[in-house]
Scaffold this motif. Sequence first.
Motif, PDB file in Angstrom:
ATOM      1  N   GLU A  21       0.839  -1.206   0.000  1.00 45.70           N
ATOM      2  CA  GLU A  21       0.000   0.000   0.000  1.00 45.70           C
ATOM      3  C   GLU A  21       0.870   1.250   0.000  1.00 45.70           C
ATOM      4  N   PHE A  22       1.918   1.261   0.826  1.00 46.76           N
ATOM      5  CA  PHE A  22       2.810   2.410   0.892  1.00 46.76           C
ATOM      6  C   PHE A  22       3.466   2.672  -0.461  1.00 46.76           C
ATOM      7  N   VAL A  23       3.981   1.606  -1.079  1.00 43.88           N
ATOM      8  CA  VAL A  23       4.639   1.761  -2.378  1.00 43.88           C
ATOM      9  C   VAL A  23       3.646   2.292  -3.412  1.00 43.88           C
ATOM     10  N   THR A  24       2.431   1.736  -3.459  1.00 50.27           N
ATOM     11  CA  THR A  24       1.469   2.168  -4.478  1.00 50.27           C
ATOM     12  C   THR A  24       0.948   3.578  -4.214  1.00 50.27           C
ATOM     13  N   GLU A  25       0.871   3.984  -2.955  1.00 50.65           N
ATOM     14  CA  GLU A  25       0.448   5.359  -2.639  1.00 50.65           C
ATOM     15  C   GLU A  25       1.533   6.373  -2.967  1.00 50.65           C
ATOM     16  N   ASN A  26       2.777   5.934  -2.962  1.00 53.27           N
ATOM     17  CA  ASN A  26       3.922   6.816  -3.208  1.00 53.27           C
ATOM     18  C   ASN A  26       4.667   6.436  -4.482  1.00 53.27           C
ATOM     19  N   ILE A  27       3.975   5.805  -5.417  1.00 53.80           N
ATOM     20  CA  ILE A  27       4.591   5.271  -6.628  1.00 53.80           C
ATOM     21  C   ILE A  27       5.168   6.390  -7.497  1.00 53.80           C
ATOM     22  N   ARG A  28       6.285   6.105  -8.114  1.00 51.19           N
ATOM     23  CA  ARG A  28       6.875   7.106  -9.010  1.00 51.19           C
ATOM     24  C   ARG A  28       6.005   7.244 -10.258  1.00 51.19           C
ATOM     25  N   GLN A  29       6.045   8.409 -10.849  1.00 49.04           N
ATOM     26  CA  GLN A  29       5.145   8.731 -11.964  1.00 49.04           C
ATOM     27  C   GLN A  29       5.331   7.804 -13.157  1.00 49.04           C
ATOM     28  N   SER A  30       6.560   7.429 -13.472  1.00 50.27           N
ATOM     29  CA  SER A  30       6.786   6.565 -14.637  1.00 50.27           C
ATOM     30  C   SER A  30       6.115   5.207 -14.452  1.00 50.27           C
TER      31      SER A  30
END
Length: 168
Positions: A21-30
Motif C-alpha cells: 500500500e505504501f509503495v502504491t500510494e507513493n509510486i513514481r510517476q513513470s
Amino acid sequence: MSRKSKASKLAFGVPTVQDIEFVTENIRQSDRDDISGIWPDMSVFEVVMRDVEKSKLVYGLYFGDIPYAVFGVIPASVSSVGIPWVVGTKSVDRNALTFVRASRSLVEMLQMSFPIFETFVCTQNSKSIHWHRWCGFKYENEKIKIGRDYYYRATRVATEKLSKRGDK
C-alpha cells in the motif's frame, strides 16, 4: 528482513500488504503511467496486488525501514521462464544509483528460479529502458502495442554461472 550489507541502508525482505500500500500510494510517476496505460480501469494497488498474487517470488526493497520498491516474478506458461515486474516509490527517482545497484543483485537472485526472464518495456519510459538494460536485458527492435502505448520485448537469460548455482 535480511540486510544486503552492514554499510548499506538497503535491505531485501518479504513485503506486507501495508508495505505494498505504501509503495502504491507513493509510486513514481513513470510506474504509474505504465500501469494506467495497460489497465486504465484498475487502481495501481489492484494491479500490483494481482501481480503479487500471481507471482512465485515477491521481495520488497527497503531503505532503512521504509518500503522503497516491490519486485516479483510471475511464472510464464513455458517452464523456466519468468515475467519480472517492479514498482518503486518516488524515492527511487531521488536515489536512482542506489536502486540500480541493488536491482542487479536482486534480479540475479530471482533468476536462480527462472533462467529466462521475458517482459515488455514501454518505449516511452526511458527510466525503465535504462534499468532493464543495466540489469542485462536485451531488446527486440519490434514495437508491440499494448493498451495505449508501444512496448519493446525484453529478455534476460541467466549466465552459465547462475544457471549452475540454481540447479544445486
